[in-house]
Motif scaffolding. Structure first.
Motif, PDB file in Angstrom:
ATOM      1  N   ARG A  78       0.955  -1.117  -0.028  1.00  0.00           N
ATOM      2  CA  ARG A  78       0.071   0.013  -0.090  1.00  0.00           C
ATOM      3  C   ARG A  78       0.924   1.208   0.022  1.00  0.00           C
ATOM      4  NH1 ARG A  78      -4.074   0.460   4.817  1.00  0.00           N
ATOM      5  NH2 ARG A  78      -2.344  -0.415   5.669  1.00  0.00           N
ATOM      6  N   THR A  79       1.741   1.458   0.658  1.00  0.00           N
ATOM      7  CA  THR A  79       2.968   2.406   0.852  1.00  0.00           C
ATOM      8  C   THR A  79       3.736   2.526  -0.533  1.00  0.00           C
ATOM      9  OG1 THR A  79       3.231   1.901   3.112  1.00  0.00           O
ATOM     10  CG2 THR A  79       4.876   3.336   2.231  1.00  0.00           C
ATOM     11  N   LEU A  80       3.872   1.472  -0.964  1.00  0.00           N
ATOM     12  CA  LEU A  80       4.648   1.308  -2.270  1.00  0.00           C
ATOM     13  C   LEU A  80       3.796   2.232  -3.263  1.00  0.00           C
ATOM     14  CD1 LEU A  80       7.054   0.746  -4.365  1.00  0.00           C
ATOM     15  CD2 LEU A  80       5.844  -1.268  -4.449  1.00  0.00           C
ATOM     16  N   LYS A  81       2.626   1.936  -3.695  1.00  0.00           N
ATOM     17  CA  LYS A  81       1.798   2.259  -4.582  1.00  0.00           C
ATOM     18  C   LYS A  81       1.248   3.682  -4.136  1.00  0.00           C
ATOM     19  CE  LYS A  81      -0.818  -1.978  -5.488  1.00  0.00           C
ATOM     20  NZ  LYS A  81      -2.028  -2.563  -5.871  1.00  0.00           N
ATOM     21  N   LYS A  82       1.147   4.013  -2.760  1.00  0.00           N
ATOM     22  CA  LYS A  82       1.172   5.595  -2.737  1.00  0.00           C
ATOM     23  C   LYS A  82       2.225   6.358  -3.276  1.00  0.00           C
ATOM     24  CE  LYS A  82      -1.925   5.282   1.337  1.00  0.00           C
ATOM     25  NZ  LYS A  82      -2.130   5.601   2.782  1.00  0.00           N
ATOM     26  N   GLN A  83       3.462   6.049  -2.711  1.00  0.00           N
ATOM     27  CA  GLN A  83       4.703   6.600  -3.330  1.00  0.00           C
ATOM     28  C   GLN A  83       4.691   6.848  -4.912  1.00  0.00           C
ATOM     29  OE1 GLN A  83       7.677   4.312  -1.371  1.00  0.00           O
ATOM     30  NE2 GLN A  83       7.523   5.453   0.525  1.00  0.00           N
ATOM     31  N   ILE A  84       4.354   5.666  -5.495  1.00  0.00           N
ATOM     32  CA  ILE A  84       4.532   5.747  -6.814  1.00  0.00           C
ATOM     33  C   ILE A  84       3.332   6.877  -7.280  1.00  0.00           C
ATOM     34  CG2 ILE A  84       3.731   4.495  -8.980  1.00  0.00           C
ATOM     35  CD1 ILE A  84       4.829   2.001  -7.570  1.00  0.00           C
ATOM     36  N   LYS A  85       2.296   6.812  -6.881  1.00  0.00           N
ATOM     37  CA  LYS A  85       1.103   7.786  -7.254  1.00  0.00           C
ATOM     38  C   LYS A  85       1.756   9.285  -6.849  1.00  0.00           C
ATOM     39  CE  LYS A  85      -2.567   4.490  -6.696  1.00  0.00           C
ATOM     40  NZ  LYS A  85      -3.845   4.262  -5.952  1.00  0.00           N
ATOM     41  N   TYR A  86       2.292   9.301  -5.772  1.00  0.00           N
ATOM     42  CA  TYR A  86       2.767  10.646  -5.548  1.00  0.00           C
ATOM     43  C   TYR A  86       3.907  11.396  -6.485  1.00  0.00           C
ATOM     44  CZ  TYR A  86       0.463  10.285  -0.935  1.00  0.00           C
ATOM     45  OH  TYR A  86      -0.458  10.108   0.151  1.00  0.00           O
ATOM     46  N   ALA A  87       4.526  10.434  -6.660  1.00  0.00           N
ATOM     47  CA  ALA A  87       5.804  10.881  -7.581  1.00  0.00           C
ATOM     48  C   ALA A  87       5.468  11.104  -9.121  1.00  0.00           C
ATOM     49  CB  ALA A  87       6.793   9.518  -7.626  1.00  0.00           C
ATOM     50  N   CYS A  88       4.464  10.266  -9.618  1.00  0.00           N
ATOM     51  CA  CYS A  88       3.621  10.352 -10.947  1.00  0.00           C
ATOM     52  C   CYS A  88       2.983  11.673 -10.746  1.00  0.00           C
ATOM     53  CB  CYS A  88       2.910   9.425 -11.518  1.00  0.00           C
ATOM     54  SG  CYS A  88       3.976   7.910 -11.885  1.00  0.00           S
ATOM     55  N   GLY A  89       1.957  11.896  -9.677  1.00  0.00           N
ATOM     56  CA  GLY A  89       1.260  13.188  -9.472  1.00  0.00           C
ATOM     57  C   GLY A  89       2.208  14.340  -9.408  1.00  0.00           C
ATOM     58  N   ASP A  90       3.217  14.535  -8.876  1.00  0.00           N
ATOM     59  CA  ASP A  90       4.161  15.594  -8.796  1.00  0.00           C
ATOM     60  C   ASP A  90       4.682  15.806 -10.259  1.00  0.00           C
ATOM     61  OD1 ASP A  90       3.841  15.820  -6.129  1.00  0.00           O
ATOM     62  OD2 ASP A  90       5.823  14.749  -5.494  1.00  0.00           O
ATOM     63  N   LEU A  91       5.364  14.782 -10.842  1.00  0.00           N
ATOM     64  CA  LEU A  91       5.801  15.091 -12.320  1.00  0.00           C
ATOM     65  C   LEU A  91       4.581  15.721 -13.111  1.00  0.00           C
ATOM     66  CD1 LEU A  91       7.704  11.676 -12.906  1.00  0.00           C
ATOM     67  CD2 LEU A  91       8.837  13.843 -12.638  1.00  0.00           C
ATOM     68  N   ALA A  92       3.295  15.281 -12.981  1.00  0.00           N
ATOM     69  CA  ALA A  92       2.508  15.656 -13.808  1.00  0.00           C
ATOM     70  C   ALA A  92       2.106  17.012 -13.373  1.00  0.00           C
ATOM     71  CB  ALA A  92       1.033  14.732 -13.764  1.00  0.00           C
ATOM     72  N   GLY A  93       2.165  17.269 -12.096  1.00  0.00           N
ATOM     73  CA  GLY A  93       1.841  18.774 -11.641  1.00  0.00           C
ATOM     74  C   GLY A  93       3.130  19.941 -12.008  1.00  0.00           C
ATOM     75  N   GLU A  94       4.238  19.404 -11.931  1.00  0.00           N
ATOM     76  CA  GLU A  94       5.231  20.215 -12.674  1.00  0.00           C
ATOM     77  C   GLU A  94       5.020  20.216 -14.377  1.00  0.00           C
ATOM     78  OE1 GLU A  94       8.067  21.630 -11.413  1.00  0.00           O
ATOM     79  OE2 GLU A  94       7.093  20.882  -9.394  1.00  0.00           O
ATOM     80  N   CYS A  95       4.470  19.510 -14.882  1.00  0.00           N
ATOM     81  CA  CYS A  95       3.938  19.696 -16.424  1.00  0.00           C
ATOM     82  C   CYS A  95       3.039  20.695 -16.371  1.00  0.00           C
ATOM     83  CB  CYS A  95       3.862  18.379 -17.086  1.00  0.00           C
ATOM     84  SG  CYS A  95       5.064  17.112 -17.143  1.00  0.00           S
ATOM     85  N   ILE A  96       2.105  20.714 -15.746  1.00  0.00           N
ATOM     86  CA  ILE A  96       0.868  21.414 -15.633  1.00  0.00           C
ATOM     87  C   ILE A  96       1.369  23.001 -15.409  1.00  0.00           C
ATOM     88  CG2 ILE A  96      -1.430  22.119 -14.569  1.00  0.00           C
ATOM     89  CD1 ILE A  96      -1.827  18.770 -14.517  1.00  0.00           C
ATOM     90  N   LEU A  97       2.162  23.193 -14.398  1.00  0.00           N
ATOM     91  CA  LEU A  97       2.788  24.425 -14.135  1.00  0.00           C
ATOM     92  C   LEU A  97       3.536  24.916 -15.453  1.00  0.00           C
ATOM     93  CD1 LEU A  97       4.004  24.013 -10.367  1.00  0.00           C
ATOM     94  CD2 LEU A  97       2.114  25.294 -11.237  1.00  0.00           C
ATOM     95  N   ALA A  98       4.399  24.014 -16.006  1.00  0.00           N
ATOM     96  CA  ALA A  98       5.248  24.569 -17.070  1.00  0.00           C
ATOM     97  C   ALA A  98       4.269  25.092 -18.180  1.00  0.00           C
ATOM     98  CB  ALA A  98       6.008  23.504 -17.587  1.00  0.00           C
ATOM     99  N   ILE A  99       3.040  24.176 -18.241  1.00  0.00           N
ATOM    100  CA  ILE A  99       2.147  24.544 -19.376  1.00  0.00           C
ATOM    101  C   ILE A  99       1.369  26.092 -19.094  1.00  0.00           C
ATOM    102  CG2 ILE A  99      -0.102  24.068 -20.299  1.00  0.00           C
ATOM    103  CD1 ILE A  99       0.614  21.163 -20.426  1.00  0.00           C
ATOM    104  N   ASN A 100       1.385  26.398 -17.999  1.00  0.00           N
ATOM    105  CA  ASN A 100       0.599  27.586 -17.586  1.00  0.00           C
ATOM    106  C   ASN A 100       1.465  28.593 -17.184  1.00  0.00           C
ATOM    107  OD1 ASN A 100      -1.962  26.501 -17.440  1.00  0.00           O
ATOM    108  ND2 ASN A 100      -1.761  25.550 -15.454  1.00  0.00           N
TER     109      ASN A 100
END
Length: 121
Positions: free
Chosen positions: A5-27
């Protein structure tokens, strides 16, 4: 790793952070190619999905196949360590490829500004 469960959360957080950086860059970065950055976001989602699917695996031996319970536990521990290491290495390679593609989309002026900011720290 504490548990799956912790591993899956960490994967989701890492991918979410990467996607967030992309959205910030777009904006906030005017000269960035929006379509290419959106493709990077889709790649992040694909990496997350495939990595989460790969977190579920099981040891294919039974206790009766070993001389002792100790030998079984040693083999099982070794199996899971290797499996999680392979999962982590694969995820790390995918993340590095995504970060590289994100950096390639940045205009040179932004790269220079980032370098100046790092020099100031």
């Amino acid at each position: 790793m504490a548990n799956k469960r912790t591993l899956k959360k960490q994967i989701k957080y890492a991918c979410g952070d990467l996607a967030g950086e992309c959205i910030l860059a777009i904006n906030f970065i005017e000269s960035i190619d929006v379509a290419k950055m959106q493709n990077v976001i889709f790649n992040i989602a694909a990496v997350q999905t495939t990595t989460l699917k790969r977190t579920s695996f099981s040891f294919d031996k039974t206790k009766s196949e070993f001389d002792s319970v100790f030998a079984y536990n040693v083999a099982k521990t070794k199996y899971f360590k290797l499996a999680y290491k392979a999962l982590k290495d694969s995820f790390d390679q995918d993340v590095l490829a995504i970060v590289k593609s994100m950096n390639e989309l940045l205009p040179q002026s932004q790269k220079d500004a980032n370098k100046e900011t790092l020099k100031g720290n």
